[in-house]
Design an enzyme around this catalytic site. Structure first.
Site, PDB file in Angstrom:
ATOM      1  N   HIS A  26      -2.666   1.807 -12.964  1.00  4.28           N
ATOM      2  CA  HIS A  26      -2.198   0.464 -13.330  1.00  4.28           C
ATOM      3  C   HIS A  26      -0.854   0.487 -14.057  1.00  4.28           C
ATOM      4  O   HIS A  26      -0.003  -0.363 -13.813  1.00  4.28           O
ATOM      5  CB  HIS A  26      -3.217  -0.234 -14.242  1.00  4.28           C
ATOM      6  CG  HIS A  26      -4.447  -0.719 -13.525  1.00  4.28           C
ATOM      7  ND1 HIS A  26      -5.526  -1.276 -14.174  1.00  4.28           N
ATOM      8  CD2 HIS A  26      -4.770  -0.734 -12.207  1.00  4.28           C
ATOM      9  CE1 HIS A  26      -6.467  -1.618 -13.298  1.00  4.28           C
ATOM     10  NE2 HIS A  26      -6.024  -1.285 -12.097  1.00  4.28           N
TER      11      HIS A  26
ATOM     12  N   LYS B  46      -9.081  -5.126 -14.395  1.00  8.53           N
ATOM     13  CA  LYS B  46      -9.690  -4.430 -15.517  1.00  8.53           C
ATOM     14  C   LYS B  46     -10.093  -3.032 -15.038  1.00  8.53           C
ATOM     15  O   LYS B  46     -10.400  -2.888 -13.842  1.00  8.53           O
ATOM     16  CB  LYS B  46     -10.861  -5.206 -16.109  1.00  8.53           C
ATOM     17  CG  LYS B  46     -11.883  -5.840 -15.141  1.00  8.53           C
ATOM     18  CD  LYS B  46     -12.672  -5.026 -14.199  1.00  8.53           C
ATOM     19  CE  LYS B  46     -13.580  -3.985 -14.681  1.00  8.53           C
ATOM     20  NZ  LYS B  46     -14.317  -3.273 -13.583  1.00  8.53           N
TER      21      LYS B  46
ATOM     22  N   SER C 279       0.867  -1.174   0.000  1.00  9.77           N
ATOM     23  CA  SER C 279       0.000   0.000   0.000  1.00  9.77           C
ATOM     24  C   SER C 279       0.906   1.228   0.000  1.00  9.77           C
ATOM     25  O   SER C 279       2.103   1.118   0.275  1.00  9.77           O
ATOM     26  CB  SER C 279      -0.863  -0.030   1.271  1.00  9.77           C
ATOM     27  OG  SER C 279      -1.369   1.242   1.579  1.00  9.77           O
ATOM     28  N   ARG C 280       0.317   2.410  -0.270  1.00  9.17           N
ATOM     29  CA  ARG C 280       1.102   3.645  -0.108  1.00  9.17           C
ATOM     30  C   ARG C 280       1.285   3.947   1.366  1.00  9.17           C
ATOM     31  O   ARG C 280       2.071   4.831   1.718  1.00  9.17           O
ATOM     32  CB  ARG C 280       0.382   4.808  -0.802  1.00  9.17           C
ATOM     33  CG  ARG C 280       0.344   4.676  -2.318  1.00  9.17           C
ATOM     34  CD  ARG C 280      -0.506   5.748  -2.946  1.00  9.17           C
ATOM     35  NE  ARG C 280      -1.904   5.642  -2.528  1.00  9.17           N
ATOM     36  CZ  ARG C 280      -2.858   6.490  -2.881  1.00  9.17           C
ATOM     37  NH1 ARG C 280      -2.561   7.511  -3.649  1.00  9.17           N
ATOM     38  NH2 ARG C 280      -4.105   6.312  -2.475  1.00  9.17           N
TER      39      ARG C 280
ATOM     40  N   ASP D  69     -15.050   1.168 -16.780  1.00 11.59           N
ATOM     41  CA  ASP D  69     -15.514   0.332 -15.670  1.00 11.59           C
ATOM     42  C   ASP D  69     -16.474  -0.771 -16.129  1.00 11.59           C
ATOM     43  O   ASP D  69     -16.357  -1.906 -15.689  1.00 11.59           O
ATOM     44  CB  ASP D  69     -16.195   1.181 -14.589  1.00 11.59           C
ATOM     45  CG  ASP D  69     -16.293   0.383 -13.295  1.00 11.59           C
ATOM     46  OD1 ASP D  69     -15.237   0.077 -12.707  1.00 11.59           O
ATOM     47  OD2 ASP D  69     -17.410   0.005 -12.897  1.00 11.59           O
TER      48      ASP D  69
HETATM   49  N1  LIG Z   1     -13.056  -7.652 -11.298  1.00 16.30           N
HETATM   50  C1  LIG Z   1     -14.010  -7.020 -10.632  1.00 16.30           C
HETATM   51  O1  LIG Z   1     -15.110  -7.522 -10.414  1.00 16.30           O
HETATM   52  C2  LIG Z   1     -13.729  -5.668 -10.085  1.00 16.30           C
HETATM   53  C3  LIG Z   1     -14.594  -5.103  -9.139  1.00 16.30           C
HETATM   54  C4  LIG Z   1     -14.255  -3.864  -8.610  1.00 16.30           C
HETATM   55  C5  LIG Z   1     -13.123  -3.216  -9.062  1.00 16.30           C
HETATM   56  N2  LIG Z   1     -12.328  -3.773  -9.991  1.00 16.30           N
HETATM   57  C6  LIG Z   1     -11.121  -3.088 -10.479  1.00 16.30           C
HETATM   58  O2  LIG Z   1     -10.173  -3.047  -9.414  1.00 16.30           O
HETATM   59  C7  LIG Z   1      -9.502  -1.797  -9.422  1.00 16.30           C
HETATM   60  C8  LIG Z   1      -9.660  -1.168  -8.026  1.00 16.30           C
HETATM   61  O3  LIG Z   1     -11.018  -0.935  -7.762  1.00 16.30           O
HETATM   62  P1  LIG Z   1     -11.553  -0.759  -6.247  1.00 16.30           P
HETATM   63  O4  LIG Z   1     -12.997  -0.493  -6.362  1.00 16.30           O
HETATM   64  O5  LIG Z   1     -11.089  -1.862  -5.416  1.00 16.30           O
HETATM   65  O6  LIG Z   1     -10.801   0.587  -5.839  1.00 16.30           O
HETATM   66  P2  LIG Z   1     -10.556   1.156  -4.381  1.00 16.30           P
HETATM   67  O7  LIG Z   1     -11.455   0.538  -3.382  1.00 16.30           O
HETATM   68  O8  LIG Z   1     -10.551   2.632  -4.529  1.00 16.30           O
HETATM   69  O9  LIG Z   1      -9.080   0.652  -4.006  1.00 16.30           O
HETATM   70  C9  LIG Z   1      -7.998   0.951  -4.796  1.00 16.30           C
HETATM   71  C10 LIG Z   1      -6.720   0.856  -3.975  1.00 16.30           C
HETATM   72  O10 LIG Z   1      -5.660   1.322  -4.799  1.00 16.30           O
HETATM   73  C11 LIG Z   1      -4.686   1.980  -4.016  1.00 16.30           C
HETATM   74  N3  LIG Z   1      -4.183   3.158  -4.762  1.00 16.30           N
HETATM   75  C12 LIG Z   1      -2.947   3.294  -5.271  1.00 16.30           C
HETATM   76  N4  LIG Z   1      -2.798   4.483  -5.867  1.00 16.30           N
HETATM   77  C13 LIG Z   1      -3.980   5.118  -5.704  1.00 16.30           C
HETATM   78  C14 LIG Z   1      -4.420   6.416  -6.066  1.00 16.30           C
HETATM   79  N5  LIG Z   1      -3.638   7.286  -6.714  1.00 16.30           N
HETATM   80  N6  LIG Z   1      -5.671   6.751  -5.735  1.00 16.30           N
HETATM   81  C15 LIG Z   1      -6.486   5.890  -5.098  1.00 16.30           C
HETATM   82  N7  LIG Z   1      -6.100   4.654  -4.708  1.00 16.30           N
HETATM   83  C16 LIG Z   1      -4.858   4.281  -5.013  1.00 16.30           C
HETATM   84  C17 LIG Z   1      -5.335   2.354  -2.711  1.00 16.30           C
HETATM   85  O11 LIG Z   1      -4.562   1.771  -1.684  1.00 16.30           O
HETATM   86  P3  LIG Z   1      -3.497   2.647  -0.866  1.00 16.30           P
HETATM   87  O12 LIG Z   1      -4.032   4.051  -0.814  1.00 16.30           O
HETATM   88  O13 LIG Z   1      -3.521   1.967   0.464  1.00 16.30           O
HETATM   89  O14 LIG Z   1      -2.205   2.541  -1.605  1.00 16.30           O
HETATM   90  C18 LIG Z   1      -6.719   1.728  -2.744  1.00 16.30           C
HETATM   91  O15 LIG Z   1      -7.007   0.964  -1.609  1.00 16.30           O
HETATM   92  C19 LIG Z   1     -10.084  -0.985 -10.567  1.00 16.30           C
HETATM   93  O16 LIG Z   1      -9.241  -1.088 -11.696  1.00 16.30           O
HETATM   94  C20 LIG Z   1     -11.419  -1.646 -10.827  1.00 16.30           C
HETATM   95  O17 LIG Z   1     -11.884  -1.567 -12.163  1.00 16.30           O
HETATM   96  C21 LIG Z   1     -12.610  -4.992 -10.497  1.00 16.30           C
END
Ligand SMILES: NC(=O)c1ccc[n+]([C@@H]2O[C@H](COP(=O)([O-])OP(=O)(O)OC[C@H]3O[C@@H](n4cnc5c(N)ncnc54)[C@H](OP(=O)(O)O)[C@@H]3O)[C@@H](O)[C@H]2O)c1
Length: 319
Positions: free
Chosen positions: A76, A94, A34-35, A175
């Site tokens: 990414h 994705k 994580s950051r 998305d």
């Molecule tokens: N396959 C699926 O069913 C599915 C479902 C949902 C999402 N996704 C994909 O998964 C990815 C993440 O989605 P999510 O909904 O899990 O997102 P999220 O809850 O916002 O989490 C993203 C994580 O990325 C880290 N991060 C690193 N750089 C960042 C930045 N500049 N700004 C914000 N966060 C940052 C953060 O951790 P730290 O701040 O601790 O570093 C955060 O916890 C997306 O690409 C999304 O399309 C896929």
């Protein structure tokens, strides 16, 4: 061989996927990055993960074999490139990246370094979708002429959320569109024609789109995506000998309604294991055990083709 995994980005999807490792033989989730060290420690404690790293660089320098990259799609590319440089296999959530150039750069880096890279398009690995692809490959539906459906998911507009924030790759196309385009692409190949209409939020990010994909011989796909209205989230694959509906919601689908000409309709249920993310994780393990650097089910050329279609859709929507 047991694959040692690390998760980059301890957010919402990472928590769901972390729990899926219980269903993956020959894999251990050993690290999270994580950051913030505090957030990494909290996540590690929640899922019994041994190593908590307070930076992504530290995670990539650790002794893991594979990284599951679960940051927002705007974050990414740089992280995938860093993980590849460190020699790690990478499963990238994705959408793979937010642009064709970035996708090309990650693919090039993976191929040059000779490491496994795959887009985490989990839908392609679900038992129901695997069965449907097999039916199509066996010719049961004849020649596939059309794939049509939707992935509509109503969400309140919140400009700071990653779904709507352009800095984090926000918008319905990256998305939701990625699912429907990738779904059609696996049955019809890469389209030669793309038409899109849709609406933008006040911050210029698209909330919805109607997408028409075309092939030179007349085959087509029509798709509706968006955060502005709810919808079933179903797909129909139509061929010259019959059609199959992937019942809602198709991106996590378990039920197929099979309609072949001259036969009684048949309902098939092919349950996911766990929430369903374990199937892609198992596939990565199989690819690594076989010494592959690309998945035959979700090849990087398909990821690039889908990214090119999304770029064209975004451009036609005025993004
Ligand atoms: N396959 C699926 O069913 C599915 C479902 C949902 C999402 N996704 C994909 O998964 C990815 C993440 O989605 P999510 O909904 O899990 O997102 P999220 O809850 O916002 O989490 C993203 C994580 O990325 C880290 N991060 C690193 N750089 C960042 C930045 N500049 N700004 C914000 N966060 C940052 C953060 O951790 P730290 O701040 O601790 O570093 C955060 O916890 C997306 O690409 C999304 O399309 C896929």
């Amino acid at each position: 061989m047991s694959v040692r995994w690390g998760i980059a980005g301890p957010g919402r999807i990472a928590a769901t996927v972390a729990a899926e490792f219980a269903h993956v033989p020959d894999a251990e989730l050993v690290a999270v990055g994580s950051r913030s060290l505090e957030r990494a420690r909290e996540f590690a404690g929640r899922f019994g993960i041994l190593q908590a790293h307070g930076s992504y660089a530290e995670l990539f320098a650790s002794d893991v074999d594979a990284i599951y990259l679960a940051t927002p799609h705007g974050q990414h590319t740089d992280l995938a490139l860093a993980a590849i440089e460190a020699g790690k296999a990478v499963l990238v959530e994705k959408s793979f990246t937010t642009s064709v150039a970035d996708t090309e750069a990650v693919i090039r880096a993976g191929r040059e370094r000779g490491v496994f890279v795959m887009e985490a398009m989990w839908t392609r690995f679900l038992p129901a979708i695997v069965r449907l692809r097999q039916m199509v490959a066996d010719g049961e539906l004849g020649e596939i002429r059309a794939v049509y459906g939707d992935l509509l998911a109503f969400r309140e507009f919140e400009p700071a959320d990653r779904l709507f924030n352009p800095a984090l790759g926000g918008g319905a196309v990256l998305d939701l569109g990625v699912y429907v385009i990738s779904f059609a692409q696996q049955f019809l190949g890469t389209p030669s024609l793309v038409h899109a209409v849709g609406g933008l939020y006040p911050n210029g990010v698209e909330g919805e789109a109607g997408i028409l994909l075309g092939w030179d011989d007349g085959r087509y796909s029509t798709q509706a995506i968006g955060f502005t209205a709810p919808g079933p989230g179903r797909q129909v694959v139509a061929g010259t000998k019959g059609w199959v509906e992937v019942k809602p919601r198709f991106h996590r689908g378990e039920q197929l309604s099979v309609h072949l000409l001259g036969r009684e309709p048949e309902e098939l249920t092919l349950p996911r294991t766990g929430v369903g993310y374990c199937h892609e994780l198992i596939h990565v393990g199989e690819c690594l055990a076989a010494g592959l650097t690309e998945s035959p089910v979700m090849p990087l050329d398909d990821t690039l083709a889908v990214q090119q279609v999304m770029a064209e859709v975004l451009s036609q929507l005025g993004r």
